[in-house]
Structures are given as structure tokens and as C-alpha cells.
Design a protein around this motif. Structure first.
Motif, PDB file in Angstrom:
ATOM      1  N   PRO A 136       0.443  -1.248   0.217  1.00  0.00           N
ATOM      2  CA  PRO A 136      -0.317  -0.119  -0.008  1.00  0.00           C
ATOM      3  C   PRO A 136       1.127   1.106  -0.056  1.00  0.00           C
ATOM      4  CG  PRO A 136      -0.132  -1.351   1.709  1.00  0.00           C
ATOM      5  CD  PRO A 136       0.849  -1.894   1.496  1.00  0.00           C
ATOM      6  N   ILE A 137       0.530   1.994  -0.148  1.00  0.00           N
ATOM      7  CA  ILE A 137       1.261   3.380  -0.329  1.00  0.00           C
ATOM      8  C   ILE A 137       0.716   4.292   0.548  1.00  0.00           C
ATOM      9  CG2 ILE A 137       1.054   5.760  -1.964  1.00  0.00           C
ATOM     10  CD1 ILE A 137      -0.243   4.525  -4.468  1.00  0.00           C
ATOM     11  N   MET A 138       1.435   4.694   1.639  1.00  0.00           N
ATOM     12  CA  MET A 138       0.795   5.301   2.612  1.00  0.00           C
ATOM     13  C   MET A 138       1.466   6.157   2.819  1.00  0.00           C
ATOM     14  SD  MET A 138       0.141   3.217   5.006  1.00  0.00           S
ATOM     15  CE  MET A 138       0.562   1.699   5.153  1.00  0.00           C
ATOM     16  N   SER A 139       1.544   7.234   2.500  1.00  0.00           N
ATOM     17  CA  SER A 139       2.083   8.675   1.788  1.00  0.00           C
ATOM     18  C   SER A 139       2.551   9.062   0.205  1.00  0.00           C
ATOM     19  CB  SER A 139       2.655   9.393   3.021  1.00  0.00           C
ATOM     20  OG  SER A 139       3.275   8.904   3.476  1.00  0.00           O
ATOM     21  N   GLU A 140       2.045  10.375   0.261  1.00  0.00           N
ATOM     22  CA  GLU A 140       2.465  10.874  -1.037  1.00  0.00           C
ATOM     23  C   GLU A 140       3.302  12.441  -0.730  1.00  0.00           C
ATOM     24  OE1 GLU A 140      -0.312  11.871  -4.536  1.00  0.00           O
ATOM     25  OE2 GLU A 140       0.786  13.299  -4.834  1.00  0.00           O
ATOM     26  N   ILE A 141       4.467  12.742  -1.598  1.00  0.00           N
ATOM     27  CA  ILE A 141       5.689  13.367  -1.020  1.00  0.00           C
ATOM     28  C   ILE A 141       5.473  13.721  -2.526  1.00  0.00           C
ATOM     29  CG2 ILE A 141       7.925  14.086  -0.499  1.00  0.00           C
ATOM     30  CD1 ILE A 141       8.253  11.653   0.945  1.00  0.00           C
ATOM     31  N   VAL A 142       4.727  16.239  -2.118  1.00  0.00           N
ATOM     32  CA  VAL A 142       5.645  16.746  -3.512  1.00  0.00           C
ATOM     33  C   VAL A 142       6.912  17.412  -3.001  1.00  0.00           C
ATOM     34  CG1 VAL A 142       3.792  17.705  -4.568  1.00  0.00           C
ATOM     35  CG2 VAL A 142       2.776  16.306  -3.738  1.00  0.00           C
ATOM     36  N   VAL A 143       7.408  17.090  -3.899  1.00  0.00           N
ATOM     37  CA  VAL A 143       8.474  18.401  -4.021  1.00  0.00           C
ATOM     38  C   VAL A 143       8.729  18.885  -5.609  1.00  0.00           C
ATOM     39  CG1 VAL A 143      11.298  18.013  -3.712  1.00  0.00           C
ATOM     40  CG2 VAL A 143      10.060  16.026  -2.517  1.00  0.00           C
ATOM     41  N   PRO A 144       8.979  20.237  -5.407  1.00  0.00           N
ATOM     42  CA  PRO A 144       9.061  21.052  -6.620  1.00  0.00           C
ATOM     43  C   PRO A 144      10.556  20.898  -6.336  1.00  0.00           C
ATOM     44  CG  PRO A 144       9.624  22.679  -4.244  1.00  0.00           C
ATOM     45  CD  PRO A 144       9.597  20.700  -3.739  1.00  0.00           C
ATOM     46  N   LYS A 154     -13.256  -4.347 -12.218  1.00  0.00           N
ATOM     47  CA  LYS A 154     -11.977  -4.992 -11.372  1.00  0.00           C
ATOM     48  C   LYS A 154     -12.075  -3.761 -10.237  1.00  0.00           C
ATOM     49  CE  LYS A 154      -9.261  -8.080  -9.507  1.00  0.00           C
ATOM     50  NZ  LYS A 154      -7.088  -8.217  -9.553  1.00  0.00           N
ATOM     51  N   VAL A 155     -11.758  -3.172  -9.268  1.00  0.00           N
ATOM     52  CA  VAL A 155     -11.980  -2.522  -8.097  1.00  0.00           C
ATOM     53  C   VAL A 155     -10.694  -2.699  -6.934  1.00  0.00           C
ATOM     54  CG1 VAL A 155     -12.314   0.062  -6.849  1.00  0.00           C
ATOM     55  CG2 VAL A 155     -13.568  -1.074  -9.192  1.00  0.00           C
ATOM     56  N   THR A 156      -9.411  -2.361  -6.854  1.00  0.00           N
ATOM     57  CA  THR A 156      -8.213  -2.233  -6.057  1.00  0.00           C
ATOM     58  C   THR A 156      -8.259  -0.940  -5.869  1.00  0.00           C
ATOM     59  OG1 THR A 156      -7.906  -4.116  -7.723  1.00  0.00           O
ATOM     60  CG2 THR A 156      -6.181  -3.805  -5.372  1.00  0.00           C
ATOM     61  N   MET A 157      -8.214  -1.018  -4.600  1.00  0.00           N
ATOM     62  CA  MET A 157      -7.241  -0.033  -3.709  1.00  0.00           C
ATOM     63  C   MET A 157      -5.761   0.249  -3.130  1.00  0.00           C
ATOM     64  SD  MET A 157      -8.890   2.773   0.028  1.00  0.00           S
ATOM     65  CE  MET A 157      -7.994   1.357   1.727  1.00  0.00           C
ATOM     66  N   LEU A 158      -5.057   1.392  -3.803  1.00  0.00           N
ATOM     67  CA  LEU A 158      -3.596   1.047  -4.151  1.00  0.00           C
ATOM     68  C   LEU A 158      -3.130   1.663  -2.745  1.00  0.00           C
ATOM     69  CD1 LEU A 158      -2.390   1.714  -7.700  1.00  0.00           C
ATOM     70  CD2 LEU A 158      -3.034  -0.204  -5.981  1.00  0.00           C
ATOM     71  N   GLY A 159      -4.616   2.812  -1.991  1.00  0.00           N
ATOM     72  CA  GLY A 159      -3.567   3.532  -0.485  1.00  0.00           C
ATOM     73  C   GLY A 159      -4.446   4.318  -0.685  1.00  0.00           C
ATOM     74  N   THR A 160      -5.254   4.616   0.778  1.00  0.00           N
ATOM     75  CA  THR A 160      -6.046   6.154   1.563  1.00  0.00           C
ATOM     76  C   THR A 160      -5.105   6.561   2.245  1.00  0.00           C
ATOM     77  OG1 THR A 160      -7.724   7.156   1.384  1.00  0.00           O
ATOM     78  CG2 THR A 160      -7.152   5.008   2.966  1.00  0.00           C
ATOM     79  N   TYR A 161      -4.412   8.104   1.710  1.00  0.00           N
ATOM     80  CA  TYR A 161      -3.158   8.375   2.233  1.00  0.00           C
ATOM     81  C   TYR A 161      -2.783  10.174   2.511  1.00  0.00           C
ATOM     82  CZ  TYR A 161      -2.066   8.795  -2.764  1.00  0.00           C
ATOM     83  OH  TYR A 161      -2.171   8.374  -3.274  1.00  0.00           O
ATOM     84  N   PRO A 162      -2.443  10.414   3.333  1.00  0.00           N
ATOM     85  CA  PRO A 162      -2.219  11.737   3.421  1.00  0.00           C
ATOM     86  C   PRO A 162      -1.029  12.262   2.239  1.00  0.00           C
ATOM     87  CG  PRO A 162      -0.929  10.903   4.758  1.00  0.00           C
ATOM     88  CD  PRO A 162      -1.159  10.036   4.106  1.00  0.00           C
TER      89      PRO A 162
END
Lengths: 284, 284
Positions: A75-83, A270-278
Motif C-alpha cells: 500500500p501507498i502510505m503517503s505522497e511527498i510532493v517536491v518542487p 474490478k476495483v482495487t485500492m492502492l492506498g488512502t493516504y495524506p
């Protein structure tokens, strides 16, 4: 116990910059490829893996998505956005002008991102392609020749280089996104304020018929669920078969998402959740 | 007059393989980056540019799309689809077994695509990253050491290498797509049978509101126009602003497409056609 974090190396790359900005105190391990990093999470050799999700300099984003979809489901636990901020780096001993630079070294994607600038200000310099921006910075640090590297602030710091010109990338407001993968939410500590919450779904269509995607989106639309990203990718069972990656701009809940899933499954999807995250937006 | 064709080099890459398979008799010029190749078409230095559109090994697809959208608008005249087949290449003098190979050289994306195979059969070998698959093949051809490269058939042929193991990529049915860009349709001669016809549209949404994309797709759906690809990309004016690239599985016509455009413009969208063109599927 200190968590072990893996990232796409080597030192001085944008992934390392994201990892250093987001995490503090964990031990950090460099991997040469995206699959190696994801496999290490799967095999419990590391607790957390950080891999590019969008607009990466080093590493292909398609590979991350395909590997998560076809090979290993973590699972994806969070996402980081960097300029994305590219700088022109020279040895601290270099005392010349821009016109004295004979070679510019970097990853081909970074060179391409600074295409207009190089054309205008460094047209005399030969362009040399390296396997990463970090590698280019290392090369400049190891020679006395009048050459430069394109890289980020971390590369300058890591290899003791001087930023002779800052922000030489052609497009402002360009960002790169990274996925933080882990089997265990407790391993992921990011000390920044959360910008938003997202849920990423993988949706496989039963077949390629006109309007199928439109029907799929109806399930989100009438619930007023906003999508921030949608991308179709080939299924690798041949051309013409697609699955979709959809980012929904809200956290998973027990009413709307099960409702969507029920309707889509009734359509044969078919639906799969890859993650729900901040999502964390970093200033670097 | 012979048409001049530009491609993302160097020799022995997948783009060169696509160009050699699709074109015959034209002069061919290698470029180091995607923007350089597109600029050369814009400046009339070459007649045709071939750049990666999806699933590329060398060169980033996002860069092609972003450059066409933000920087230089040259129509897509055709699409070339090439299967990705990776082989293990050694010197013709190499007489050992797989277990004797000490190093495997290639572009990091190619190495990542053969991740499972390398793990299983060449776990003793050190992995070395080069700026392209062609470069790796060249290196193997210039040494007597027991090393191998990962690359395609063209790389083997170009550098006189032996394919000690064919088809070592992890996923079968993997393809890479290239856009053929030109100002002049008459410059593009591809002697293959046309697989299908496509139209690629760039659609900018007025703002980020729930269901906007759903409304956009309605315009295609009720006309039974089938979409084979949809991808959202950030606008580079900051996070949260998106445009969409949509592939419609039919050639442009004077009834359906103007109808779609009219409805979308009434919703406040901007619609731009990036090309309407034949798709060629190559056997290499």
C-alpha cells in the motif's frame, strides 16, 4: 527501533532530496532500481520504500505503477510532493564566467528540463549524459577541469559544489511526486503538516467499449467525488486492454467508496485500492 | 529530395530501432534530448522527428507531451508501435556460461524491465548503469572482459554482439509507442499497413470541480466515440491545475469532432487537436 527507509539512489538525486526532507532519524538505504527498492519492502529488508510517482528525473514512473499493479502489492502510505529546482553547479575553485564552462554534465532528463537556458547561456558547452544528477555532481567534484553539473541543492551540499546559477529549469511550478510504500503505517513518520488526503484506485474495465470510462466516472461524479488524476495504462496482455489509475481527492470512507465499488462491480469492473493516504508538500 | 529524419539517439536505442523499421531511404540524424529533436523540426533543420510517446526505455514520455503542449506545437503525423524485446548481449568471443558474466551493463530502465530474470539467472553479476542501451552495447563491444549488455536486436547488429539469451524482459506483450512529428505530411512515408486511425486531443478544463471530466467524456460517449487513452497532466501553473490528453479511436471528421468541440467550449474548456493520424504496428 529505527525504521529503515529505501530510496532510488545514488546520493544527491531528487528522490534522496525528498527522503531527507520528509524523514528524520531513520536509517536510509540507496537502491539502484525501482523494482529492487519495492522488492526490499516486500521481503521486509526495509520498512519503507520511496519511489517516483509523477514527473521524475531519475527513474520511470510507469515502472513504479506497473510494478505495483502486476508484481508486488504494497500500500501507498503517503505522497511527498517536491518542487523541481535545477541549479548549475561548479567546483568551489572555479573562478571563471559561464562562458568558460566547457562541459555540462547531468542526467538527460535534467538537461532536457534546462534546454532553453542551456541554449541561451551555455551554447559553447558540450553536453555530457550521466546516469543520475547525483553522479554528475560527483564527477564535477572530482576534477579540476572547467566543467559544471545540473542538479539540486542536495547534490551541491553532498559534493561541496557552488551554485553558480540557481533555478535554471525552463518551467516554474514544476513538481515531482513520490509514493511512500510500507506494509506498516506505524513505520511512516513524516513531521510536516498534511496538505490533503487522497485515495488511489486501480480500476480494470471488462472490455474496450465506447463510453465504458464515462460510465465508470459517473459513479464518482453523481457523488460529487473530485478526481485529481486519471491515467490509462496498457494491461500488458496486448495492445488495446487498459486499466485506469484514479486519484480521488478524499480519504476512504465506509459509505461513498463501497457505493462506488458496488456500482462498478455491477458493470463488470474490478476495483482495487492502492492506498488512502495524506499528501505532504515539501519546501526544499 | 530525401527527407531528413531526427530521432533520440544514440545508435542501437529503441527509438533508432523504430525509425529503422518504419523508414527506408531517408537520412537519419541522432539527437541527444527530446527538446533538441523537436526544436530541429520547428527550425526546419529536419523534416521529421521521432520521439517517445509511451513506455519508453530512453527518454521521458512526460517531456514529449509537455514540450508539445507548452513549447512547440508540431502535429503528430503518425504513431509507431514497437514491441519491447530485451536480449542479453555478449562479445562474439565470449565462450563462457551465464554464470561467468561478471557485469551487466544497460540503461537503468532496461535493467529494471529484466529485474526478475537478472535476479534468477545472473545474481552473481554486478549491475552497471549507462545513459542508453546502445551505449551499453558499445561498451561490451570494446572490451575483452566477460561482461554483457541488455539491449535490442539492433544494438546486437550495430555493435557485432551475440545474443546469448533472447527475450529476457519480465513482461511479455510490452510495447513502446513513438510519435512521428512533422510540419508536412508529404515528408512522412511509412511502408507498412495501417493498423488503425487515431485523433489526439488536448483538453484544458476551466477549473477543478467535481464531475468536470465526467461532463467532458459525455460529449464523446453519447456519440459512441471510443477513447483508447486518457491522461491528466499538471498545467505547470501550480499544483491542482490539469489538462487532459485524450486519444479517440477514429480519424478526424467534419461532423462528430466539431460537435464535441462546440459542446466542450460551451462548458468553458479549451480543445486543441495534436494530430489525426495512422497507427503502425511494427514487427522487429
Amino acid at each position: 527501533m529505527t525504521a529503515k527507509i529505501g530510496y532510488l539512489g545514488p546520493k544527491g538525486t531528487f528522490t534522496k532530496l525528498a527522503v531527507d526532507t520528509a524523514f528524520n532519524g531513520e536509517t536510509k538505504h540507496s537502491f539502484d532500481t525501482i523494482p529492487e527498492c519495492i522488492d526490499a519492502v516486500e521481503a521486509d529488508e526495509i520498512d519503507v520504500g520511496v519511489v517516483p510517482l509523477e514527473n521524475a528525473i531519475e527513474g520511470t514512473v510507469q515502472l513504479t505503477v506497473d510494478y505495483l499493479v502486476h508484481q508486488v502489492r504494497i500500500p501507498i502510505m503517503s505522497e511527498i510532493v517536491v518542487p523541481i529546482q535545477q541549479h548549475l553547479l561548479v567546483s568551489p575553485d572555479f573562478s571563471g564566467a559561464l562562458t568558460d564552462v566547457e562541459e555540462v554534465h547531468s542526467h538527460s532528463h535534467a538537461i532536457a528540463q534546462c534546454h532553453q537556458y542551456l541554449h541561451k547561456h551555455l551554447s559553447q558547452a558540450r553536453l555530457c549524459y550521466t546516469s543520475s544528477t547525483g553522479k554528475a555532481a560527483q564527477m564535477v567534484s572530482e576534477t579540476n577541469k572547467p566543467i559544471a553539473a545540473i542538479g539540486n541543492k542536495l547534490a551541491a551540499k553532498t559534493y561541496g559544489l557552488r551554485m553558480i546559477q540557481e533555478d535554471i529549469h525552463d518551467f516554474p511550478n514544476n513538481h515531482t511526486r513520490f509514493a511512500v510504500l510500507s506494509k506498516n503505517k506505524a513505520s511512516v513518520h513524516i513531521n510536516h503538516s498534511v496538505q490533503s488526503e487522497k485515495t488511489t484506485l486501480l480500476i480494470t474495465l471488462p472490455s474496450d467499449y465506447a463510453g465504458a470510462l464515462h460510465q465508470v466516472l459517473s459513479a464518482f461524479s453523481w457523488r460529487k467525488m473530485n478526481l485529481s488524476k486519471i491515467e490509462s495504462r496498457p494491461m500488458k496482455t496486448g495492445l488495446g486492454n487498459y486499466f485506469f489509475i484514479i486519484d480521488v481527492n478524499q480519504p476512504y470512507d465506509d459509505v461513498l467508496f463501497p457505493g462506488v465499488r458496488g456500482e462498478l462491480e455491477a458493470l463488470g469492473c474490478k476495483v482495487t485500492m492502492l492506498g488512502t493516504y495524506p499528501v505532504y508538500q515539501m519546501d526544499v
